[in-house]
Motif scaffolding. Structure first.
Motif, PDB file in Angstrom:
ATOM      1  N   PRO A  34      22.143  -7.597  -0.553  1.00 22.76           N
ATOM      2  CA  PRO A  34      22.814  -7.617  -1.852  1.00 22.76           C
ATOM      3  C   PRO A  34      22.071  -6.885  -2.960  1.00 22.76           C
ATOM      4  N   HIS A  35      20.881  -6.379  -2.663  1.00 20.88           N
ATOM      5  CA  HIS A  35      20.039  -5.818  -3.710  1.00 20.88           C
ATOM      6  C   HIS A  35      20.579  -4.477  -4.199  1.00 20.88           C
ATOM      7  N   ARG A  36      20.521  -4.252  -5.499  1.00 26.01           N
ATOM      8  CA  ARG A  36      20.964  -2.964  -6.039  1.00 26.01           C
ATOM      9  C   ARG A  36      19.937  -1.866  -5.769  1.00 26.01           C
ATOM     10  N   ASN A  37      18.697  -2.260  -5.597  1.00 30.72           N
ATOM     11  CA  ASN A  37      17.657  -1.332  -5.186  1.00 30.72           C
ATOM     12  C   ASN A  37      17.555  -1.398  -3.658  1.00 30.72           C
ATOM     13  N   PRO A  38      17.840  -0.303  -2.953  1.00 31.83           N
ATOM     14  CA  PRO A  38      17.826  -0.375  -1.486  1.00 31.83           C
ATOM     15  C   PRO A  38      16.476  -0.747  -0.914  1.00 31.83           C
ATOM     16  N   PHE A  39      15.399  -0.500  -1.682  1.00 33.72           N
ATOM     17  CA  PHE A  39      14.071  -0.783  -1.161  1.00 33.72           C
ATOM     18  C   PHE A  39      13.728  -2.268  -1.214  1.00 33.72           C
ATOM     19  N   GLY A  40      14.679  -3.065  -1.723  1.00 38.31           N
ATOM     20  CA  GLY A  40      14.573  -4.510  -1.607  1.00 38.31           C
ATOM     21  C   GLY A  40      15.135  -5.017  -0.296  1.00 38.31           C
ATOM     22  N   CYS A  41      15.757  -4.112   0.471  1.00 40.30           N
ATOM     23  CA  CYS A  41      16.309  -4.466   1.780  1.00 40.30           C
ATOM     24  C   CYS A  41      15.235  -4.291   2.863  1.00 40.30           C
ATOM     25  N   SER A  42      15.534  -4.734   4.058  1.00 39.75           N
ATOM     26  CA  SER A  42      14.604  -4.556   5.179  1.00 39.75           C
ATOM     27  C   SER A  42      14.451  -3.071   5.470  1.00 39.75           C
ATOM     28  N   GLU A  43      13.202  -2.652   5.754  1.00 43.46           N
ATOM     29  CA  GLU A  43      12.954  -1.220   5.784  1.00 43.46           C
ATOM     30  C   GLU A  43      12.901  -0.572   7.151  1.00 43.46           C
ATOM     31  N   TRP A  44      12.817  -1.345   8.239  1.00 43.05           N
ATOM     32  CA  TRP A  44      12.558  -0.718   9.533  1.00 43.05           C
ATOM     33  C   TRP A  44      13.671  -0.956  10.541  1.00 43.05           C
ATOM     34  N   ASP A  45      13.718  -0.069  11.517  1.00 45.57           N
ATOM     35  CA  ASP A  45      14.671  -0.160  12.623  1.00 45.57           C
ATOM     36  C   ASP A  45      14.075  -1.065  13.701  1.00 45.57           C
ATOM     37  N   ARG A  46      14.263  -2.349  13.532  1.00 42.01           N
ATOM     38  CA  ARG A  46      13.671  -3.334  14.440  1.00 42.01           C
ATOM     39  C   ARG A  46      14.703  -3.871  15.435  1.00 42.01           C
ATOM     40  N   ILE A  47      14.188  -4.347  16.565  1.00 42.84           N
ATOM     41  CA  ILE A  47      15.050  -5.031  17.528  1.00 42.84           C
ATOM     42  C   ILE A  47      15.499  -6.354  16.935  1.00 42.84           C
ATOM     43  N   ASP A  79       0.805  -1.221   0.000  1.00 49.78           N
ATOM     44  CA  ASP A  79       0.000   0.000   0.000  1.00 49.78           C
ATOM     45  C   ASP A  79       0.837   1.269   0.000  1.00 49.78           C
ATOM     46  N   ARG A  80       2.152   1.122   0.085  1.00 52.75           N
ATOM     47  CA  ARG A  80       3.039   2.291   0.012  1.00 52.75           C
ATOM     48  C   ARG A  80       3.533   2.541  -1.401  1.00 52.75           C
ATOM     49  N   GLY A  81       3.078   1.748  -2.333  1.00 47.98           N
ATOM     50  CA  GLY A  81       3.429   1.979  -3.719  1.00 47.98           C
ATOM     51  C   GLY A  81       4.623   1.176  -4.176  1.00 47.98           C
ATOM     52  N   GLN A  82       5.238   1.622  -5.257  1.00 52.45           N
ATOM     53  CA  GLN A  82       6.387   0.940  -5.847  1.00 52.45           C
ATOM     54  C   GLN A  82       7.596   1.861  -5.815  1.00 52.45           C
ATOM     55  N   ALA A  83       8.768   1.274  -5.588  1.00 53.17           N
ATOM     56  CA  ALA A  83       9.989   2.060  -5.417  1.00 53.17           C
ATOM     57  C   ALA A  83      11.042   1.626  -6.428  1.00 53.17           C
ATOM     58  N   TYR A  84      11.469   2.580  -7.244  1.00 53.55           N
ATOM     59  CA  TYR A  84      12.527   2.312  -8.217  1.00 53.55           C
ATOM     60  C   TYR A  84      13.894   2.588  -7.589  1.00 53.55           C
ATOM     61  N   PRO A  85      14.947   2.012  -8.140  1.00 57.42           N
ATOM     62  CA  PRO A  85      16.281   2.275  -7.595  1.00 57.42           C
ATOM     63  C   PRO A  85      16.669   3.732  -7.797  1.00 57.42           C
ATOM     64  N   PRO A  86      17.371   4.326  -6.846  1.00 53.34           N
ATOM     65  CA  PRO A  86      17.761   5.742  -6.950  1.00 53.34           C
ATOM     66  C   PRO A  86      18.922   5.922  -7.918  1.00 53.34           C
ATOM     67  N   PRO A  87      19.145   7.144  -8.383  1.00 54.64           N
ATOM     68  CA  PRO A  87      20.304   7.406  -9.243  1.00 54.64           C
ATOM     69  C   PRO A  87      21.594   7.329  -8.422  1.00 54.64           C
TER      70      PRO A  87
END
Length: 585
Positions: free
Chosen positions: A327-340, A223-231
C-alpha cells in the motif's frame, strides 16, 4: 484553452502555488477567463434513439465493468473519478463518455526539469518508439501524453511534435491499412492541458501525489542509503477504474527507461480484471479464509477448519487464492527482492503452539516481486495435494513470503483455500515425496537415489508432480537462475524420460510477456528477463506428467531422476525442487 478552478475547490489555487518539484518550476495558480459568463449547454434532443448494444468487450472475450460515479480518491487502489482532457487534434476525451468497461488508461507525464541531465533523460524517454509501445501492450488500452509545463505554447508545441511523430509511425507500421490507423489514432491522446490543471480525477490525483512527494520522508535502506518516492512519470487507471502506479520504466537495472515498459501493464490489468470476474462468477465453491490482514512477518502459520471428511470426499479441485497489496506510495517501502514464496501444508505440528510446523509439504510456490506498489493476484491449482486434506477439519498451513530474516515490510495479504467439484472424474488419494533439490554441482545427481512406489491396483491415474526453480548466479554461467538446467524423470527404465528444461533463458522480455498470466510489470529490479523456471512476481508452474501407462498398478515401480547443465555436469547455484508421485481414483 482557458481553465478555471471549480467554485467548490477553493484550495486548488493555494495547493498549486505551494508545490515545488526537484528542479521543477512552480505550478501555475492563475487562469484566464475566470468569472466570465459561460453560455449554458444546448438543449438535449427529445426522445434520442435507443443506442445499439455495445459488443466491444464481448468481441474481445473480456468481461465489462460499469463506470462508477462514487466519490473517489487519490491513493493507489482508490477509485478514479471522471475527468476531461483537451487534445492537440481538437478532440476532447471524457472518461465516463468513452468508458467501455474493459479498457485501461495509461498516462505518460512530461516534467520540465532545470537540471540538464534530468531534462535529457525526460526527452529521451518521450522519444520512445511508438512501435515498441504498440507491440508491448494490448489493444484494449488508451495512452495519454500530458505535460506539466506551465507555458501553453510549450505544451502545444510538444504535443504537435508527438502527434506528428505518431502519425508517421502509424504510416510506417500499417501503410494503407486505414482501419488500424484509425483504431490506434483513437487510442493515443496528446493532451494540451497542463497535468495539474486538468479538472477531475487526473488533476486531483497528480496534485495529491506531488504534494505527498514534496513532503515525504525517504525510506531508510540501511547501508544502501535512503530512497525518496519517484515522480509520477507514468500512472494508470486500470479496468476496475482504480489508480495504479505503473512502476519503473527501466528495461533493466541501470538501463534506459522506455515507455514500452509501461505498456506491459495493459495485459497485467486484463489478468487482474478477468481473474476477479471469474472468481465472482463461480458458484458451488467452498471458500475458507486463511488470512485477510496487514502483515509484516514473512513466515507464519495459520490454522483453518475445512469441511468434514464426507464433504471433502466430493471435492476434486483444490486452489489457493493469493492477493497481496503493497500500500505504500513510495515503492521502496515494499519488499525489495525476488524471493521464493510458498504455501505448505503442515503434516506434523503441535496443535497448542501455532508457531510449530515440524514437517510440511509444499503445495504452491510463487516468487515475490522487486519493489512494486499495488496489488498482485493469482489463483494456483493445488489439486494434486487434495489427499493431504481429505480428512477435513482443522488443518495448519505454513505461509512463506521470503526469508524470515529479511527487512520487515508491511503489506496486506488476502489468502484463501477454494474447494469445489469440477467433474474431473479424478480425486487425489495419495501424495508421496520422491525428490528434493539441492546445490547444483558435480555431486548433485549422486544425492538423488531412485524412488520406489506401489500404487494400488484400483488407481485410475498416476502422476509425477514437480515444482522447480533455479537460483544463484555462479560466475561464468549464471547458474542456476540464468542457465538452462535440464531435469529428467525416468519411469521403470524407460528410454523416454520426462523432461523439464528452460530454453528461453535471457529473453529480454520473456517475463514481461507473461504479464497476462499475472507477472507484475514495473518492478524496480531486473524483472522483464526470462529465468530458469520462474519470473519475479509470478507463480512457479506445478508441472504434471501422466505416467499411468508406464507403471504397473499394484506392483513396485521405480522412478529415477537426474539433471544436467546443457547436457553436461551440473554447474553451480541451487535447485529448489519438490517432486511427488500422486495417484488418483
Amino acid at each position: 484553452m482557458n481553465f478555471c478552478p471549480q467554485k467548490d475547490k477553493p484550495m486548488r489555487k493555494s495547493i498549486l502555488n505551494a508545490i515545488l518539484l526537484l528542479g521543477l518550476a512552480s505550478l501555475p495558480v492563475g487562469c484566464a477567463g475566470c468569472g466570465e459568463d459561460v453560455p449554458g449547454p444546448d438543449p438535449e434532443p427529445a426522445s434520442p434513439p435507443e443506442p445499439e448494444a455495445d459488443t466491444y468487450c464481448q468481441d474481445q472475450g473480456f468481461t465489462s465493468h460499469a463506470f462508477n460515479t462514487d466519490t473517489g480518491g487519490a491513493l493507489f487502489g482508490d477509485l478514479a473519478e471522471d475527468f476531461t482532457v483537451n487534445e492537440y487534434s481538437g478532440d476532447t476525451f471524457t472518461l465516463s463518455e468513452a468508458w467501455t468497461g474493459c479498457d485501461s488508461y495509461i498516462f505518460f507525464s512530461y516534467f520540465s526539469y532545470m537540471d540538464a541531465n534530468a531534462r535529457n533523460q525526460m526527452d529521451t524517454l518521450w522519444a520512445s518508439d511508438f512501435a515498441g509501445i504498440l507491440q508491448s501492450g494490448t489493444r484494449n488500452v488508451h495512452y495519454f501524453y500530458i505535460s506539466e509545463e506551465m507555458d501553453a505554447s510549450a505544451r502545444e508545441g510538444r504535443m504537435y511534435m508527438m502527434q506528428t511523430n505518431f502519425d508517421t509511425a502509424l504510416q510506417t507500421l500499417f501503410g494503407e491499412d486505414t482501419d488500424e490507423i484509425d483504431f490506434w489514432t483513437s487510442r493515443f491522446h496528446f493532451v494540451t492541458d497542463q497535468l495539474t490543471a486538468v479538472e477531475g480525477g487526473v488533476g486531483d490525483f497528480a496534485i495529491d501525489y506531488l504534494v505527498y512527494r514534496n513532503n515525504a520522508d525517504p525510506v531508510d535502506l540501511g547501508d544502501r542509503g535512503q530512497a525518496y518516492p519517484p515522480p509520477p512519470t507514468s500512472f494508470a487507471i486500470d479496468r476496475n477504474q482504480r489508480w495504479d502506479p505503473v512502476g519503473s520504466l527501466s528495461e533493466y537495472v541501470g538501463g534506459p527507461e522506455n515507455l514500452k515498459m509501461a505498456a506491459f501493464n495493459s495485459a497485467f490489468y486484463n489478468h487482474r480484471a478477468e481473474l476477479k470476474a471469474h472468481l465472482a462468477a463461480q458458484t458451488d465453491i467452498t471458500v475458507v479464509e486463511l488470512v485477510d490482514e496487514m502483515v509484516t512477518a514473512r513466515v507464519f502459520n495459520k490454522d483453518v477448519t475445512l469441511p468434514d471428511a464426507d464433504a471433502m470426499a466430493t471435492m476434486d479441485t483444490f486452489e489457493i487464492d493469493v492477493e497481496i497489496t503493497c500500500p505504500h506510495r513510495n515503492p521502496f517501502g515494499c519488499s525489495e527482492w525476488d524471493r521464493i514464496a510458498r504455501m505448505s501444508l503442515c503434516t506434523e505440528y503441535d496443535a497448542a503452539d501455532i508457531d510449530t510446523c515440524t514437517a510440511s509439504t509444499e503445495i504452491v510456490r510463487w516468487i515475490t516481486p522487486y519493489w512494486r506498489r499495488g496489488t498482485r493476484h493469482w489463483v494456483m491449482d493445488a489439486s494434486p495435494f487434495l489427499a493431504l486434506i481429505k480428512d477435513g477439519g482443522v488443518q495448519r498451513f505454513r505461509i512463506e513470503m521470503g526469508p524470515a530474516w529479511e527487512r520487515a515490510t508491511e503489506r496486506h495479504a488476502t489468502m484463501s483455500v477454494r474447494l469445489s467439484n469440477q467433474d474431473k472424474g479424478l480425486i487425489s488419494q495419495s501424495v508421496l515425496r520422491a525428490f528434493g533439490g539441492g546445490t547444483f554441482n558435480a555431486d548433485y545427481n549422486s544425492t538423488h537415489v531412485p524412488f520406489t512406489f506401489t500404487p494400488p491396483s484400483d488407481a485410475t491415474r498416476v502422476e509425477i508432480v514437480t515444482i522447480i526453480s533455479g537460483h544463484g548466479q555462479t560466475s561464468g554461467n549464471n547458474c542456476a537462475e540464468w542457465c538452462n538446467h535440464m531435469h529428467f524423470f525416468t519411469v521403470n527404465g524407460s528410454d523416454t524420460p520426462h523432461e523439464v528444461s528452460y530454453s528461453d533463458i535471457g529473453n529480454d522480455v520473456g517475463c514481461a510477456a507473461r504479464a497476462d498470466e499475472g507477472a507484475m510489470p514495473g518492478q524496480w529490479g531486473n524483472w522483464p528477463q526470462s529465468r530458469a523456471g520462474w519470473c519475479p512476481g509470478l507463480p512457479v508452474e506445478t508441472v504434471r506428467f501422466d505416467i499411468t501407462g508406464e507403471i504397473t498398478l499394484g506392483s513396485e515401480n521405480t522412478l529415477t531422476y537426474e539433471a544436467s547443465f546443457n547436457g553436461n555436469t551440473p554447474a553451480g547455484g541451487d535447485i529448489s525442487k519438490n517432486t511427488y508421485v500422486v495417484w488418483y481414483q
